[in-house]
Enzyme design. Structure first.
Site, PDB file in Angstrom:
ATOM      1  N   HIS A  57      44.233  33.411  38.945  1.00  0.00           N
ATOM      2  CA  HIS A  57      44.906  33.350  40.247  1.00  0.00           C
ATOM      3  C   HIS A  57      45.094  31.911  40.709  1.00  0.00           C
ATOM      4  O   HIS A  57      45.286  31.652  41.894  1.00  0.00           O
ATOM      5  CB  HIS A  57      44.105  34.104  41.301  1.00  0.00           C
ATOM      6  CG  HIS A  57      43.727  35.489  40.909  1.00  0.00           C
ATOM      7  ND1 HIS A  57      44.666  36.429  40.593  1.00  0.00           N
ATOM      8  CD2 HIS A  57      42.513  36.091  40.758  1.00  0.00           C
ATOM      9  CE1 HIS A  57      44.043  37.567  40.279  1.00  0.00           C
ATOM     10  NE2 HIS A  57      42.740  37.381  40.358  1.00  0.00           N
ATOM     11  N   HIS A 219      46.510  41.746  39.880  1.00  0.00           N
ATOM     12  CA  HIS A 219      45.910  41.941  38.553  1.00  0.00           C
ATOM     13  C   HIS A 219      46.786  42.801  37.668  1.00  0.00           C
ATOM     14  O   HIS A 219      46.304  43.443  36.744  1.00  0.00           O
ATOM     15  CB  HIS A 219      44.544  42.618  38.677  1.00  0.00           C
ATOM     16  CG  HIS A 219      43.609  41.908  39.579  1.00  0.00           C
ATOM     17  ND1 HIS A 219      43.482  42.237  40.899  1.00  0.00           N
ATOM     18  CD2 HIS A 219      42.783  40.880  39.353  1.00  0.00           C
ATOM     19  CE1 HIS A 219      42.591  41.429  41.460  1.00  0.00           C
ATOM     20  NE2 HIS A 219      42.147  40.594  40.547  1.00  0.00           N
TER      21      HIS A 219
END
Ligand SMILES: Nc1ncnc2c1ncn2[C@@H]1O[C@H](COP(=O)(O)OP(=O)(O)OP(=O)(O)O)[C@@H](O)[C@H]1O
Ligand SMILES: [Mg+2]
Lengths: 333, 213
Positions: A57, A219
């Site tokens: 991320h 995700h």
């Protein structure tokens, strides 16, 4: 898969080594257990702020370690939460005597690991508070799910809470600021493509050339709906509407507007989205008091974006404007 | 008839091998309703446990199980790390100082472990998690013991109930963990954590089967 990756299993470690040498003025990296920590930690008398989560991320969370934001960040394997031993060591390393705040995104793995870490840290006499971010309106919040996911608001909460801690406010007050940002913030995301997890080597899901997925997480989890691609104006409207209705945001409100790239979308396109967002909010007499445009909470190489709005007041605006000096976010200094 | 310390270590090692062999399968189950990392997570943890065996091979059973728990907590991550970690930590507390386990000791260990998972994850029966496999296994173990069956037979009954519980997760809609984000779409798939839990108790039944009643 065409990637700038030597070996999938080394990717996180190599990135940590690189961060340590590229940003030696701001941060230090501790290995086994892995965490990134402010170069001058612990800061005496200041609440330490720790966050963490799966890798993939970036720049969140490690890129937000530094003056005015996080004191430390624990990176897990790609898309897998870090472990309590990392969090415990990081908590100890940043405890300047005023306690430590854990900022945790609402995923079962992150919650359970941070809970264990908090238990261990308390056992060692460190005062710990945890705030869980859960701003993703794509997930129906009900008793029958793990609840909403923590996404875009996390970045903004880390910045604003970091500024409050820098003013040496006590732990309880710093945690309350973080809770307030989360409570007043909402996010919705969309994907144009899947992401490819290095260890898997192939895209997590297939999205045909002319389709998009609305309501995705960070995700590669499936979203709310899949549909034919639409105009940027229509897409922006589809993201903003559920956000505005959920809080709800009302005419006359001031907001921090955050257009975030998922990792594979150019800034040029994010500005096109921002343009549409500004029109929609303007039409509803919602004032954009501050904004952030760029890729700050990403999902590897996924193309797409998310929009986050946080309802602001004068205090939150002044905390947002306060100086910050991290690898990923830097102003006022 | 009892389970000795070395039998416990043999079970842990056998389970690590089962996980390694089934890594892809567990990951596939998790890709269907989660984020496709359960096999990788479990394998990372149990390979680390295997590497630690020399460190705890001469300790009592409680210490062995606690070391397994701590190792899992610090290497697995995800939801399953704290859950299986807590299972072994609690089972270790329940067997502290013991060099061998009677059937009743094993019941106490399993009870403590499952209680630990429920305390940590707050899942109820029917939420489509590992708890759906473990609770029936514990129940069957107790029933078998109170009906007078010996250790190997009771372990077998426990593993069989665990398998039934695992299979029964297929039609369920997930209410805990990542799979709950899918809502109704999580039905029709077997829960990965229930599957790895069944492998754990199946490995116990198999690796302790040669202990005479
Ligand atoms: N609250 C809970 N209680 C008991 N078991 C749970 C709970 N939440 C999830 N599980 C179990 O964990 C399994 C998933 O474990 P896994 O190792 O894939 O972690 P994860 O949820 O993907 O973690 P992360 O989100 O950090 O990647 C599920 O199949 C389920 O059996
Ligand atoms: Mg998973």
């Amino acid at each position: 898969m065409k990637k700038l990756i030597n070996k999938p299993e080394d990717v996180v470690k190599e990135a940590l080594q690189a961060m340590a040498s590229a940003h030696a003025d701001l941060i230090k990296v501790h290995y086994d257990p892995n965490f990134i920590v402010r170069a001058d930690a612990p800061v005496k008398g200041k609440v330490g702020i720790l966050s963490g989560g799966g890798s993939g991320h970036e720049p969140m969370h490690g890129g937000f370690v530094g003056m005015g934001m996080l004191d430390a960040a624990c990176p897990g394997a790609v898309f897998t939460s870090p472990t309590p031993d990392q969090m415990l060591e990081a908590t100890k390393a940043i405890n300047g005597g005023a306690g430590v705040l854990h900022i945790v995104k609402n995923y079962t793995g992150d919650i359970l690991n941070f809970e264990m870490a908090a238990d261990l840290a308390k056992g060692e006499g460190i005062e710990v508070e945890a705030v869980v971010t859960n701003d993703d309106v794509a997930v129906q919040d009900s008793l029958y799910t793990a609840g909403r996911r923590g996404v875009g608001v996390t970045v903004l909460a880390e910045k604003i809470t970091g500024a409050a801690a820098e003013q040496k406010r006590p732990l309880k007050a710093v945690a309350d600021i973080c809770r307030k940002v989360n409570a007043q913030g909402r996010t919705m995301g969309m994907a144009l493509t899947s992401c490819t997890v290095p260890a898997a080597g192939k895209p997590t899901f297939d999205l045909p050339e002319d389709e998009m997925e609305i309501g995705i997480g960070i995700h590669g989890e499936p979203g709310r709906t899949r549909m034919k691609l639409k105009t940027v104006a229509e897409i922006t409207e589809m993201l903003v509407k559920p956000i505005l209705e959920d809080l709800p945001f009302k005419s006359g409100d001031s907001v921090l507007a955050f257009v975030n790239g998922m990792g594979g979308t150019p800034l040029l396109e994010l500005y096109v989205v921002y343009n549409e967002l500004a029109k929609i909010l303007g039409g509803r007499q919602i004032k954009i008091a501050r904004n952030l445009v760029g890729s700050y909470i990403t999902s590897l190489d996924m193309a797409g974006c998310s929009i986050t709005l946080v309802k602001m007041d004068d205090e939150l605006i002044s905390l947002w404007d306060a100086p910050v000096k991290t690898p990923g976010l830097r102003w006022g200094i | 008839m009892t389970v000795r310390r070395d039998d416990v270590i043999a079970w842990i090692q056998a389970y690590a091998d089962v996980i390694a062999e089934n890594k892809a399968r567990l990951t596939q189950l998790d890709s269907d309703i989660g984020d496709g990392d359960h096999g990788t997570n479990m394998d990372r943890g149990f390979q680390a446990v295997k590497a630690k065996v020399p460190e705890f091979a001469d300790k009592d059973i409680g210490a062995v199980l606690k070391t397994v728990g701590m190792t899992l907590v610090s290497t697995v991550g995800g939801a399953s790390g704290p859950l299986y970690g807590t299972f072994f930590l609690q089972a270790g507390s329940a067997t502290a100082g013991k060099m061998e386990l009677s059937l009743n000791d094993w019941i106490a260990a399993l009870q403590a472990g499952v209680d630990g998972i429920i305390m940590r994850g707050k899942a109820n029966l029917g939420d489509k998690t590992m708890v759906d496999a473990l609770l029936p296994a514990l129940q069957a173990l107790k029933e078998s013991a109170s009906s007078g069956a010996g250790l190997p037979a009771s372990l077998k009954a426990s593993a069989a109930a665990c398998e039934q519980g695992m299979l029964a997760t297929v039609p369920l809609v997930a209410r805990k963990g990542r799979a709950s984000y899918l809502g109704e779409r999580s039905a029709g798939h077997q829960d990965p954590g229930a599957t790895s839990s069944h492998m754990l108790l199946q490995a116990a039944a198999e690796s302790w089967s040669m202990l005479a009643d």
